[in-house]
Design a protein around this motif. Structure first.
Motif, mmCIF file in Angstrom:
data_model
loop_
_atom_site.group_PDB
_atom_site.id
_atom_site.type_symbol
_atom_site.label_atom_id
_atom_site.label_comp_id
_atom_site.label_asym_id
_atom_site.label_seq_id
_atom_site.Cartn_x
_atom_site.Cartn_y
_atom_site.Cartn_z
ATOM 1 N N VAL A 48 1.368 34.718 20.758
ATOM 2 C CA VAL A 48 2.647 35.351 21.091
ATOM 3 C C VAL A 48 2.714 35.362 22.611
ATOM 4 O O VAL A 48 1.821 35.880 23.276
ATOM 5 N N GLU A 49 3.744 34.739 23.148
ATOM 6 C CA GLU A 49 3.862 34.595 24.592
ATOM 7 C C GLU A 49 5.163 35.208 25.084
ATOM 8 O O GLU A 49 6.235 34.923 24.553
ATOM 9 N N ASP A 50 5.058 36.071 26.096
ATOM 10 C CA ASP A 50 6.242 36.646 26.738
ATOM 11 C C ASP A 50 6.780 35.591 27.698
ATOM 12 O O ASP A 50 6.114 35.219 28.664
ATOM 13 N N LEU A 60 10.452 36.184 23.626
ATOM 14 C CA LEU A 60 9.075 36.062 23.153
ATOM 15 C C LEU A 60 8.973 34.785 22.345
ATOM 16 O O LEU A 60 9.881 34.463 21.573
ATOM 17 N N LYS A 61 7.858 34.059 22.512
ATOM 18 C CA LYS A 61 7.627 32.851 21.712
ATOM 19 C C LYS A 61 6.445 33.098 20.782
ATOM 20 O O LYS A 61 5.348 33.401 21.225
ATOM 21 N N ARG A 64 15.336 38.469 27.768
ATOM 22 C CA ARG A 64 13.873 38.426 27.791
ATOM 23 C C ARG A 64 13.418 37.910 26.430
ATOM 24 O O ARG A 64 13.752 38.494 25.393
ATOM 25 N N ARG A 85 13.458 39.760 23.008
ATOM 26 C CA ARG A 85 12.500 40.873 22.982
ATOM 27 C C ARG A 85 13.300 42.182 22.944
ATOM 28 O O ARG A 85 13.395 42.918 23.922
ATOM 29 N N TRP A 99 2.556 43.233 21.097
ATOM 30 C CA TRP A 99 2.934 41.928 20.538
ATOM 31 C C TRP A 99 1.716 41.101 20.160
ATOM 32 O O TRP A 99 1.759 40.330 19.211
#
Length: 135
Positions: free
Chosen positions: A16-18, A32-33, A30, A56, A88
């Motif tokens: 999980v990447e911001d 999230l991936k 914003r 997000r 997350w």
């Protein structure tokens, strides 16, 4: 030209990447991936990875809140209200079933998109487990 059909595949959340603030068709958001590693293998022999971007935003009707509720029963708005934030990274390692539909076709290759993230257990498995617990 390659074609792809709707499918449901087993997967595990691997990251999980911001993504920070990004331009979207609705303005800057914003994002999230979420990256999932599926039980399928690609043409190079590696496990297929699929990603899904989410705003997000933990409002109960947001797409990420709906997905988290269907996937693992989590209420993100309540988590954020209780702790002031959502962890997350706690999604990494969780199993899921991904409902896929055909997406874009580029260079004759079909790309699938994740349209729904579901619990790793099918409804039939959940009912069987409930009955086993009662016995």
């Amino acid at each position: 030209m390659e074609t792809c059909a709707p499918a449901t595949v087993k997967a595990k959340c691997s990251a999980v990447e911001d993504m920070g603030m990004m331009d979207t068709m609705f303005g800057k958001k914003r994002l999230l991936k979420f990256t999932f590693e599926t039980d399928q293998v690609n043409e190079y022999g590696y496990k297929r990875r699929l990603t899904r971007l989410f705003n997000r935003h933990t409002h109960p009707k947001s797409s990420i809140s709906i997905a988290a509720k269907a996937w693992c029963g989590r209420d993100l708005a309540a988590e954020e209200a209780d702790d002031g934030r959502v962890n997350w990274q706690s999604f990494v390692g969780l199993a899921a079933r991904l409902k896929l539909e055909p997406g874009a076709v580029k260079d004759g290759k079909c790309y699938e998109k994740i349209v729904e993230i579901l619990s790793a257990h099918s409804r039939k498995q959940e009912k069987t487990e409930e009955v086993a617990e009662e016995v």
